[in-house]
Design a protein around this motif. Structure first.
Motif, PDB file in Angstrom:
ATOM      1  N   ILE A  18      -8.065  -8.142  -7.098  1.00 44.60           N
ATOM      2  CA  ILE A  18      -7.530  -6.904  -7.101  1.00 44.60           C
ATOM      3  C   ILE A  18      -7.934  -6.420  -5.869  1.00 44.60           C
ATOM      4  O   ILE A  18      -7.156  -5.735  -4.936  1.00 44.60           O
ATOM      5  CB  ILE A  18      -7.735  -5.962  -8.301  1.00 44.60           C
ATOM      6  CG1 ILE A  18      -6.841  -6.553  -9.388  1.00 44.60           C
ATOM      7  CG2 ILE A  18      -7.491  -4.618  -7.828  1.00 44.60           C
ATOM      8  CD1 ILE A  18      -7.089  -5.727 -10.770  1.00 44.60           C
ATOM      9  N   THR A  29      -6.816   0.143  -4.332  1.00 42.88           N
ATOM     10  CA  THR A  29      -6.810  -0.892  -5.500  1.00 42.88           C
ATOM     11  C   THR A  29      -6.265  -0.007  -6.813  1.00 42.88           C
ATOM     12  O   THR A  29      -5.643  -0.910  -7.742  1.00 42.88           O
ATOM     13  CB  THR A  29      -8.397  -1.122  -5.890  1.00 42.88           C
ATOM     14  OG1 THR A  29      -8.942   0.194  -6.014  1.00 42.88           O
ATOM     15  CG2 THR A  29      -9.048  -1.842  -4.943  1.00 42.88           C
ATOM     16  N   SER A  30      -6.215   1.222  -6.571  1.00 42.36           N
ATOM     17  CA  SER A  30      -5.510   1.853  -7.832  1.00 42.36           C
ATOM     18  C   SER A  30      -3.813   1.337  -7.736  1.00 42.36           C
ATOM     19  O   SER A  30      -3.072   1.786  -8.850  1.00 42.36           O
ATOM     20  CB  SER A  30      -5.856   3.414  -7.910  1.00 42.36           C
ATOM     21  OG  SER A  30      -5.301   3.935  -6.794  1.00 42.36           O
ATOM     22  N   ARG A  33      -3.579  -1.682  -9.506  1.00 48.81           N
ATOM     23  CA  ARG A  33      -3.713  -1.545 -11.032  1.00 48.81           C
ATOM     24  C   ARG A  33      -2.418  -1.149 -11.478  1.00 48.81           C
ATOM     25  O   ARG A  33      -2.144  -1.477 -12.574  1.00 48.81           O
ATOM     26  CB  ARG A  33      -4.980  -0.856 -11.049  1.00 48.81           C
ATOM     27  CG  ARG A  33      -6.199  -1.672 -11.094  1.00 48.81           C
ATOM     28  CD  ARG A  33      -7.456  -0.697 -11.346  1.00 48.81           C
ATOM     29  NE  ARG A  33      -8.694  -1.632 -11.244  1.00 48.81           N
ATOM     30  CZ  ARG A  33      -9.509  -1.555 -10.065  1.00 48.81           C
ATOM     31  NH1 ARG A  33      -9.267  -0.841  -9.296  1.00 48.81           N
ATOM     32  NH2 ARG A  33     -10.493  -2.478 -10.180  1.00 48.81           N
ATOM     33  N   SER A  34      -1.890  -0.177 -10.962  1.00 56.41           N
ATOM     34  CA  SER A  34      -0.803   0.469 -11.556  1.00 56.41           C
ATOM     35  C   SER A  34       0.589  -0.484 -11.279  1.00 56.41           C
ATOM     36  O   SER A  34       1.330  -0.647 -12.340  1.00 56.41           O
ATOM     37  CB  SER A  34      -0.111   1.770 -10.583  1.00 56.41           C
ATOM     38  OG  SER A  34       0.136   1.343  -9.528  1.00 56.41           O
ATOM     39  N   VAL A  36      -0.030  -3.833 -11.947  1.00 54.20           N
ATOM     40  CA  VAL A  36      -0.299  -4.475 -13.452  1.00 54.20           C
ATOM     41  C   VAL A  36       0.208  -3.910 -14.452  1.00 54.20           C
ATOM     42  O   VAL A  36       0.831  -4.663 -15.366  1.00 54.20           O
ATOM     43  CB  VAL A  36      -1.912  -4.773 -13.276  1.00 54.20           C
ATOM     44  CG1 VAL A  36      -2.217  -5.472 -14.457  1.00 54.20           C
ATOM     45  CG2 VAL A  36      -2.341  -5.594 -12.152  1.00 54.20           C
ATOM     46  N   LYS A  37       0.115  -2.668 -14.220  1.00 61.62           N
ATOM     47  CA  LYS A  37       0.583  -2.031 -15.645  1.00 61.62           C
ATOM     48  C   LYS A  37       2.102  -1.784 -15.642  1.00 61.62           C
ATOM     49  O   LYS A  37       2.733  -1.992 -16.694  1.00 61.62           O
ATOM     50  CB  LYS A  37       0.153  -0.394 -15.568  1.00 61.62           C
ATOM     51  CG  LYS A  37      -1.135  -0.438 -15.997  1.00 61.62           C
ATOM     52  CD  LYS A  37      -1.810   1.314 -15.913  1.00 61.62           C
ATOM     53  CE  LYS A  37      -3.063   1.204 -16.141  1.00 61.62           C
ATOM     54  NZ  LYS A  37      -3.566   2.685 -16.035  1.00 61.62           N
TER      55      LYS A  37
END
Length: 141
Positions: A18, A29-30, A33-34, A36-37
């Motif tokens: 990531i 990185t956030s 991650r979003s 990925v969601k």
């Protein structure tokens, strides 16, 4: 940070953590991650979780395709309404952008906000038949 992540910054044959994917595309990185969601596939068999470069490229291309708004010939994109709208009185300004492109700018008939559309300079005559077009040759963006 980049306004839009560039899928070409990712190598399709590599795997990324990531953090590596965020650095490669100059985003946080956030954001990864979003994604990925939102459906970006991860290899979760062991840590650190890995992202296939090919999967990341396809994910970004699919998102770009879904976010496009097709416009009818007599519409401009309203920045306030976030939809295709006809300009007030069908009056638009044609503003040169680059040697090959121009921007049509008018006012939205629904909200009065600014409407835009990027066109090829070769198609100015086509749009002049649809809109009441005013050429602004002196004004460069």
């Amino acid at each position: 940070m980049a306004k839009r992540p560039n899928p070409r910054a990712i190598r399709s044959t590599r795997t990324y953590t990531i953090d590596e994917a965020a650095i490669a595309m100059n985003i946080t990185t956030s954001t990864i991650r979003s994604w990925v969601k939102a459906g970006l596939p991860l290899m979760r068999s062991r840590r650190p979780y890995l992202i296939l470069g090919d999967a990341l490229q396809h994910f970004l291309q699919d998102r770009a395709t879904q976010s496009r708004t097709p416009l009818k010939a007599d519409q401009l994109y309203c920045l306030s309404c976030k939809a295709g709208r006809a300009p007030m009185g069908m009056m638009v300004d044609c503003i040169p952008q680059t040697p090959k492109t121009a921007r049509l700018e008018g006012l939205c008939e629904a909200c009065g906000g600014t409407c835009n559309r990027m066109i090829s300079r070769a198609r100015i005559a086509d749009f002049a038949a649809i809109f009441d077009l005013a050429l602004n040759e002196g004004r460069q963006a």
